[in-house]
Design a protein around this motif. Structure first.
Motif, PDB file in Angstrom:
ATOM      1  N   LEU A 149       0.817  -1.218   0.000  1.00  0.00           N
ATOM      2  CA  LEU A 149       0.000   0.000   0.000  1.00  0.00           C
ATOM      3  C   LEU A 149       0.848   1.263   0.000  1.00  0.00           C
ATOM      4  O   LEU A 149       0.611   2.176  -0.786  1.00  0.00           O
ATOM      5  CB  LEU A 149      -0.932  -0.005   1.218  1.00  0.00           C
ATOM      6  N   ILE A 150       1.846   1.343   0.896  1.00  0.00           N
ATOM      7  CA  ILE A 150       2.579   2.616   0.987  1.00  0.00           C
ATOM      8  C   ILE A 150       4.029   2.518   0.516  1.00  0.00           C
ATOM      9  O   ILE A 150       4.740   3.512   0.514  1.00  0.00           O
ATOM     10  CB  ILE A 150       2.532   3.221   2.418  1.00  0.00           C
ATOM     11  N   GLY A 151       4.447   1.308   0.124  1.00  0.00           N
ATOM     12  CA  GLY A 151       5.780   1.178  -0.451  1.00  0.00           C
ATOM     13  C   GLY A 151       6.915   1.414   0.525  1.00  0.00           C
ATOM     14  O   GLY A 151       7.975   1.904   0.143  1.00  0.00           O
ATOM     15  N   CYS A 152       6.700   1.089   1.817  1.00  0.00           N
ATOM     16  CA  CYS A 152       7.789   1.245   2.791  1.00  0.00           C
ATOM     17  C   CYS A 152       8.570  -0.072   2.870  1.00  0.00           C
ATOM     18  O   CYS A 152       8.231  -1.046   2.216  1.00  0.00           O
ATOM     19  CB  CYS A 152       7.218   1.616   4.151  1.00  0.00           C
ATOM     20  N   LYS A 153       9.613  -0.112   3.688  1.00  0.00           N
ATOM     21  CA  LYS A 153      10.340  -1.371   3.899  1.00  0.00           C
ATOM     22  C   LYS A 153       9.656  -2.127   5.038  1.00  0.00           C
ATOM     23  O   LYS A 153       9.077  -1.520   5.922  1.00  0.00           O
ATOM     24  CB  LYS A 153      11.786  -1.089   4.295  1.00  0.00           C
TER      25      LYS A 153
END
Length: 595
Positions: A149-153
Motif C-alpha cells: 500500500l505505501i511502499g515502505c520497507k
C-alpha cells in the motif's frame, strides 16, 4: 521548536486507536495510574457506550529521548466514515501520522481513504501493526499488505499491542526520529489555524488552534480573519488532560485560547488567528467546506421550544463543525430545521446528543439527499426537501447525486455484495484482488440508495467483514417521482419521499402497511394512502373503535336499534371532519427501517 512533534492517529473503526492512545499517555506519564481508564480521550458518554470515537481530541505529552526533552502533540481521530471531516481537520494540524492496522483484520477501506488524505498533506507515515497478541493475528500477511500500500520497507513497520503495551516505546522513539519538526518562524507575524472549538457555559467559547508562524502571548489583541472580529486573549494555554494556562505559545505548538466569545457564529473552524497591530499577509488555506450527504428535518416536539432548539444546535455545531442547518417549516410539524449530515450514524449521534446534552426531545423526518430539478422554463432548482419539487407537468428532468463506493471484503462474500449493490441500482466498475482472499470492489451508485440501511445490510451479509467508503461523483439524470403519503386525504409532508419509479409501488404499499400497524386507532376510520400525483397506488385503513350502542336495547323492534346505529353513524361522520390524526415518532423511524 526542533523538539516539538505534532502527529495524529489514523485507522479503521475498532483497530485500536483509542487503546493505543491510552498506552502512549501512560508511558509518557501524562496521566497517572489513578486517572487511567479505558478510552481516556473519549470524554462523551456516547463514545464510551458505543465504543467509538466521535470527536477528535488533542493532548500534549512530554517524552525524554537521548537525554533531550520532546513535546509530542497527539490529535486522536475517529475511524468511522461519517466523521471523516474530523479526521481532515486533525490531518491539517499535523506533520506526521501513525497508521494503525489490526493484525487480525488487515487493511480496510477506511484506512486507505484516510491514508490518501494524509499523503496529500505530505504527512510522514509511521505504519504500526496493532493487536499482535491476538491468537488470530496474521502479522506477516498484514505487513505485506502495508508494504504494497505505501511502499515502505518491512523493517519500518512497528509491531505493537495496545492492550499489553508491547512496542509502545518503539512507537514513541519512531515519532521523535521520523516525524519532522514543525517549520515556522516564532518572530514572524502571528498565523494560527483553529481546528476545533468547544462551548463552556462559564468561559464562553474555547478555540483550539495550531500556530504556524509567530507567538501568541496572554492579553494580546487578536483578530479572526474570516469573521473579522477582534478580541483580547484572556487566557492561552496547552492541552493536557485538563487545560493548562501558560504565558505564551509559539510557532509549531498546539494550544487553546479563551477570549470571552459568546456567539457561536463568531468562531469558524479553519479560520486564521492573527495580531491586530501586526497582521499576517494571508490566511492559512483552511480545509474544505463540509459537503453534507444526507438531509433530514429536526423539529421540536413542543412548538414553543423552537428558539431553545436553535441555541442548542448552535452550541452543538461548535463542537461538530460538519453539522449544517437552516430553518424550515412543515405543515405537519410546525417550525424546525433542515439539517445536513455526513451520514446516518452522524444523524443518529446528533439526535442523541441533542437529547442528552441539551435535554431537547426532537422529531426527525425521513432523511433524503439533495436533487437538482430542471423546469420546462429553463430554471434550475436545488431540491433538499421533496415538498420543494415543482409540479410534474412543469418538470423537464431531475438529476440525483452519484457516488463512487469502494467495498473491501473477503472473496467468499463477493456474490452477496454484488447482488446487494445491483439491487441498489449500482453499476460495478472494477474488481481488484488485494490478496488471495481479499477483494476491493468499486461501484458507481446513487447516494439516495445508501442513505438508509445500506451499511447495515452490507455488514450483515458479509458477517461484519466488509468495509465501505465512498466519494461523491457528479449529478446524473434519473427517473424519479415524488411519493406522497396521505392520511384522511391530507398529505403528510414529513413522510413524502423522492424515489426511483421502479420502486414506487412496492415502497408505497410497504409504508401504508407499516403505518397501519403504528397509528393508534381513533373513534373514526383513518384512510392511509400512497399517491403519485393524483393517482392513488396503495391504501390501508385503520378501523374505528366502536362502542356497542345497542347494548341497552333488550327486546323490542329492530327500528329502535337502527335509530341508535344511525345516530352513531352521524356522530362518527362529524368526528371524522374535526378529528386529526397524531403520528407517533416511531412511525417516522419505522419508515427508515423498511426493507
Amino acid at each position: 521548536m526542533k523538539n516539538i512533534r505534532n502527529f495524529c492517529i489514523i485507522a479503521h473503526i475498532d483497530h485500536g486507536k483509542s487503546t493505543l492512545a491510552d498506552r502512549l499517555l501512560e508511558f509518557t506519564n501524562t496521566i497517572t495510574g489513578k486517572e487511567i481508564k479505558e478510552q481516556t480521550l473519549d470524554d462523551m458518554d456516547l463514545e464510551r457506550e458505543r465504543g467509538i470515537t466521535i470527536k477528535s481530541h488533542a493532548i500534549q505529552m512530554n517524552y525524554e529521548y537521548e537525554d533531550e526533552n520532546y513535546i509530542l502533540n497527539l490529535i486522536d481521530t475517529p475511524g468511522h466514515v461519517d466523521f471523516s471531516y474530523e479526521v481532515s481537520r486533525s490531518i491539517s494540524a499535523c506533520e506526521g501520522a501513525l497508521l494503525i492496522v489490526d493484525a487480525a483484520q488487515g487493511i480496510e477501506a477506511q484506512t486507505i481513504s484516510v491514508l490518501y488524505q494524509a499523503l496529500d498533506n505530505n504527512l510522514e507515515i509511521i505504519p504500526v501493526v496493532n493487536k499482535i497478541d491476538l491468537p488470530s493475528a496474521m502479522i506477516h500477511e498484514v505487513k505485506e499488505q502495508i508494504v504494497d500500500l505505501i511502499g515502505c520497507k518491512e523493517e519500518d513497520i512497528i509491531e505493537a499491542s495496545g492492550k499489553t503495551g508491547y512496542g509502545v516505546y518503539e512507537i514513541l522513539d519512531a515519532i521523535v526520529e521520523r516525524v519532522p519538526a514543525p517549520s515556522g518562524d516564532p518572530e514572524a507575524p502571528l498565523q494560527a489555524m483553529i481546528f476545533d472549538s468547544v462551548y463552556n457555559s462559564y468561559r464562553g467559547i474555547i478555540a483550539y488552534f495550531r500556530i504556524f508562524n509567530g507567538t501568541l502571548n496572554k492579553n494580546d489583541k487578536v483578530k479572526f480573519l474570516a469573521t473579522k472580529k477582534e478580541y483580547i486573549a484572556e487566557e492561552v494555554g496547552i492541552l493536557k488532560l485538563e487545560q493548562k494556562p501558560t504565558p505564551n505559545i509559539s510557532a509549531g505548538n498546539v494550544g487553546y485560547i479563551i477570549s470571552g466569545i459568546k456567539e457561536a457564529k463568531e468562531v469558524k473552524v479553519g479560520d486564521t488567528i492573527t495580531h491586530i497591530n501586526r497582521p499576517c499577509e494571508k490566511a492559512i488555506k483552511g480545509f474544505e467546506e463540509v459537503k453534507p450527504m444526507v438531509f433530514a428535518g429536526i423539529y421540536p416536539v413542543v412548538a414553543e421550544e423552537f428558539e431553545e432548539l436553535r441555541s442548542s444546535m448552535e452550541k452543538l455545531q461548535l463542537n461538530d463543525a460538519s453539522l449544517t442547518f437552516q430553518p424550515e417549516a412543515s405543515a405537519a410539524l410546525g417550525f424546525g430545521f433542515r439539517c445536513g449530515f455526513l451520514g446516518m450514524l452522524h444523524m443518529e449521534i446528533v439526535q442523541e446528543r441533542l437529547e442528552r446534552e441539551f435535554d431537547m426531545t426532537v422529531v426527525t423526518t425521513v432523511p433524503n439527499v439533495s436533487y437538482i430539478a430542471y423546469t420546462t422554463k429553463g430554471d434550475i432548482i436545488t431540491v433538499n426537501n421533496p415538498s420543494d419539487l415543482p409540479d410534474q407537468s412543469k418538470l423537464e428532468k431531475i438529476e440525483e447525486p452519484y457516488i463512487k463506493a469502494q467495498v473491501i471484503t473477503k472473496s467468499d462474500y463477493i456474490g452477496s455484495v454484488l447482488s446487494l449493490c445491483i439491487d441498489k441500482r449500482g453499476i460495478i466498475k472494477n474488481q481488484v484482488y488485494l490478496t488471495t482472499d481479499r477483494v476491493e470492489l468499486t461501484f458507481e451508485m446513487p447516494l439516495a440508495e445508501i442513505v438508509f440501511d445500506f451499511y447495515d445490510k452490507l455488514k450483515t451479509i458479509s458477517r461484519g467483514y466488509a468495509s465501505f467508503d465512498y466519494h461523491p461523483l457528479e449529478y446524473r439524470e434519473s427517473k424519479l417521482i415524488k411519493l406522497d403519503i396521505l392520511l384522511n386525504a391530507e398529505p403528510v409532508d414529513a413522510l413524502s419521499a423522492l424515489i426511483h419509479k421502479d420502486n414506487a409501488y412496492s415502497l408505497g404499499k410497504k409504508i401504508c402497511e407499516k403505518l397501519r400497524q403504528l397509528i393508534p386507532r381513533q373513534q373514526f376510520d383513518i384512510a392511509i394512502q400512497a399517491s403519485i400525483g393524483a393517482k392513488i397506488i396503495a391504501r390501508e385503513t385503520v378501523k374505528a373503535l366502536r362502542k356497542d350502542v345497542t347494548a341497552k336495547c333488550y327486546g323490542g323492534d329492530i327500528t329502535r336499534k337502527r335509530k341508535l346505529l344511525e345516530k352513531q353513524k352521524k356522530g362518527k361522520k362529524r368526528m371524522k371532519q374535526v378529528g386529526n390524526v397524531e403520528i407517533p415518532q416511531s412511525a417516522f423511524m419505522a419508515v427508515l427501517k423498511l426493507d
